[in-house]
Design an enzyme around this catalytic site. Structure first.
Site: not given
Length: 226
Positions: A50, A133, A151
């Site tokens: 991530e 996110y 996103d």
């Protein structure tokens, strides 16, 4: 275009919403992309992925990700690395500040969470370089929590299909976050997140969307107006 979801329209239970979910679920059966971080539920591996994926094309991340985990296979090994080493390794991806934030996060995890990636959104958000996110994606894909993400890809699909219009900064838009939560199914939200990401990256693209082969074209507000 509408700027908010009408409560009076019982938007949650409309046939259009159920149809939207159904079509994308069918599309996902044969079209989800394959990346190494999608083949694991290891929290550390997903945490690293991530960070590397932030504002970076997934295909470009693959070789760096594999090299990174080979060199630093555990959070302990990464905690012993210097920031300079990590910056050098991640240099091809740009965004050099992410290396420093990744190292700072690892030190904080060691200090406050016994060297284990926390599984709560609030705890993840307290780490350097982790936004909403990233935190929710880790919760969903590493810990199986029913957490939706938003996103630019997801925002674009929601705006186009449902005729919504979010704010300039999509990741902070309450309207779009609410929409993302409402369109998600009650189960397998992790897979649903990947479905929206991949659909936005390959079909409902920012430029020259592939409307002719889109399974949503029959009821898409964007296609109707354009």
């Amino acid at each position: 275009m509408i700027s908010k979801i009408s409560k009076d329209a019982d938007w949650l239970e409309t046939e259009k919403l159920h149809w939207f979910r159904q079509q994308l679920t069918i599309w996902a059966d044969d079209n989800l992309r394959d990346f190494p971080w999608r083949r694991t539920t290891d929290p550390y591996a997903i945490f690293v992925a991530e960070f590397l994926l932030q504002k970076t094309d997934a295909a470009k991340v693959v070789p760096i990700y594999e090299t990174f985990l080979a060199r630093y296979p555990t959070i302990e090994s990464l905690s012993l690395a210097s920031v300079t080493e990590v910056v050098t390794l991640l240099q091809p991806l740009g965004l050099h500040f992410r290396a420093k934030r990744l190292c700072e996060s690892v030190q904080k995890i060691n200090a406050f969470y016994d060297g284990k990636i926390p599984d709560a959104e609030a705890q993840l958000l307290a780490l350097p370089g982790v936004g909403k996110y990233t935190a929710r994606s880790i919760c969903a894909h590493a810990f199986g929590q029913q957490q939706v993400i938003l996103d630019t890809n997801v925002a674009r699909i929601l705006e186009r299909f449902f005729g919504l219009q979010g704010g300039r900064v999509k990741s902070r838009c309450k309207i779009l976050w609410k929409a993302a939560e409402q369109v998600a199914p009650h189960e397998e939200v992790g897979k649903w997140n990947l479905t929206l990401l991949d659909f936005g990256a390959t079909v409902c693209t920012a430029r020259k969307p592939h409307c002719g082969k889109c399974p949503l074209q029959e009821h898409c507000n964007y296609l109707r107006l354009n």
